[in-house]
Design a protein around this motif. Structure first.
Motif, short mmCIF file in Angstrom:
data_model
loop_
_atom_site.label_atom_id
_atom_site.label_comp_id
_atom_site.label_asym_id
_atom_site.label_seq_id
_atom_site.Cartn_x
_atom_site.Cartn_y
_atom_site.Cartn_z
N ARG A 82 0.82 -1.21 0.00
CA ARG A 82 0.00 0.00 0.00
C ARG A 82 0.86 1.26 0.00
N LYS A 83 2.17 1.10 0.14
CA LYS A 83 3.06 2.25 0.09
C LYS A 83 3.74 2.29 -1.26
N VAL A 84 3.58 3.39 -1.95
CA VAL A 84 4.09 3.53 -3.31
C VAL A 84 5.59 3.28 -3.35
N VAL A 85 6.32 3.87 -2.43
CA VAL A 85 7.78 3.75 -2.43
C VAL A 85 8.21 2.29 -2.26
N ASP A 86 7.59 1.57 -1.34
CA ASP A 86 7.93 0.17 -1.12
C ASP A 86 7.65 -0.66 -2.37
N PHE A 87 6.51 -0.42 -2.98
CA PHE A 87 6.13 -1.16 -4.17
C PHE A 87 7.11 -0.89 -5.31
N LEU A 88 7.43 0.38 -5.53
CA LEU A 88 8.34 0.72 -6.63
C LEU A 88 9.74 0.17 -6.39
N GLN A 89 10.18 0.15 -5.14
CA GLN A 89 11.47 -0.45 -4.82
C GLN A 89 11.47 -1.95 -5.11
N PHE A 90 10.36 -2.61 -4.76
CA PHE A 90 10.23 -4.04 -5.05
C PHE A 90 10.32 -4.31 -6.55
N VAL A 91 9.58 -3.54 -7.33
CA VAL A 91 9.60 -3.71 -8.79
C VAL A 91 10.99 -3.43 -9.34
N GLU A 92 11.65 -2.40 -8.83
CA GLU A 92 12.99 -2.07 -9.29
C GLU A 92 13.98 -3.19 -9.00
N VAL A 93 13.89 -3.78 -7.81
CA VAL A 93 14.78 -4.88 -7.45
C VAL A 93 14.55 -6.08 -8.38
N THR A 94 13.28 -6.42 -8.60
CA THR A 94 12.99 -7.56 -9.47
C THR A 94 13.45 -7.27 -10.91
N ASN A 95 13.28 -6.05 -11.37
CA ASN A 95 13.77 -5.68 -12.70
C ASN A 95 15.28 -5.82 -12.78
N ASP A 96 15.98 -5.35 -11.75
CA ASP A 96 17.44 -5.39 -11.73
C ASP A 96 18.00 -6.81 -11.80
N ILE A 97 17.29 -7.75 -11.18
CA ILE A 97 17.79 -9.13 -11.21
C ILE A 97 17.16 -9.95 -12.34
N GLY A 98 16.39 -9.28 -13.19
CA GLY A 98 15.84 -9.92 -14.38
C GLY A 98 14.59 -10.74 -14.15
N VAL A 99 13.89 -10.50 -13.05
CA VAL A 99 12.64 -11.21 -12.77
C VAL A 99 11.49 -10.41 -13.36
N ASN A 100 10.74 -11.05 -14.23
CA ASN A 100 9.62 -10.41 -14.89
C ASN A 100 8.35 -10.69 -14.10
N ILE A 101 7.68 -9.66 -13.65
CA ILE A 101 6.39 -9.81 -12.97
C ILE A 101 5.32 -9.72 -14.04
N VAL A 102 4.49 -10.76 -14.13
CA VAL A 102 3.45 -10.81 -15.15
C VAL A 102 2.09 -10.73 -14.47
N ILE A 103 1.28 -9.80 -14.93
CA ILE A 103 -0.10 -9.68 -14.46
C ILE A 103 -0.96 -10.12 -15.65
N ASP A 104 -1.23 -11.40 -15.68
CA ASP A 104 -1.83 -12.05 -16.85
C ASP A 104 -3.19 -11.50 -17.22
N ASN A 105 -4.06 -11.29 -16.22
CA ASN A 105 -5.42 -10.88 -16.54
C ASN A 105 -5.50 -9.46 -17.12
N HIS A 106 -4.41 -8.70 -17.01
CA HIS A 106 -4.37 -7.36 -17.60
C HIS A 106 -3.36 -7.27 -18.74
N GLY A 107 -2.70 -8.38 -19.03
CA GLY A 107 -1.73 -8.40 -20.13
C GLY A 107 -0.51 -7.53 -19.88
N LEU A 108 -0.09 -7.45 -18.61
CA LEU A 108 1.06 -6.62 -18.26
C LEU A 108 2.25 -7.46 -17.85
N SER A 109 3.43 -6.99 -18.20
CA SER A 109 4.67 -7.60 -17.68
C SER A 109 5.68 -6.48 -17.47
#
Length: 71
Positions: free
Chosen positions: A3-30
């Motif tokens: 629920r905290k924007v900063v925490d969420f964006l840091q999580f996404v940045e870390v996963t991007n940096d290590i090459g982990v793709n987060i896929v949200i299938d029902n919205h067609g996002l990765s």
């Protein structure tokens, strides 16, 4: 996820940096494109969504606190 924007964006940045793709299938996002570059459209949409979640949490807390004050 968060629920905290900063925490969420840091999580996404870390996963991007290590090459982990987060896929949200029902919205067609990765979060990463096929060449492992950051998907800027998805990142923008996730940032907006996290901002709305944060706003919703703040409004809920304000409503709860205003109810406590009136009793």
């Amino acid at each position: 996820m968060s629920r905290k924007v900063v925490d969420f964006l840091q999580f996404v940045e870390v996963t991007n940096d290590i090459g982990v793709n987060i896929v949200i299938d029902n919205h067609g996002l990765s979060t990463l494109n096929s060449d492992k570059s950051v998907n800027l459209l998805t990142q923008t949409m996730l940032t907006i969504g996290a901002s709305f979640a944060s706003m919703e949490l703040k409004q809920t807390m304000e409503r709860m606190n205003s109810g406590e004050k009136s009793t």
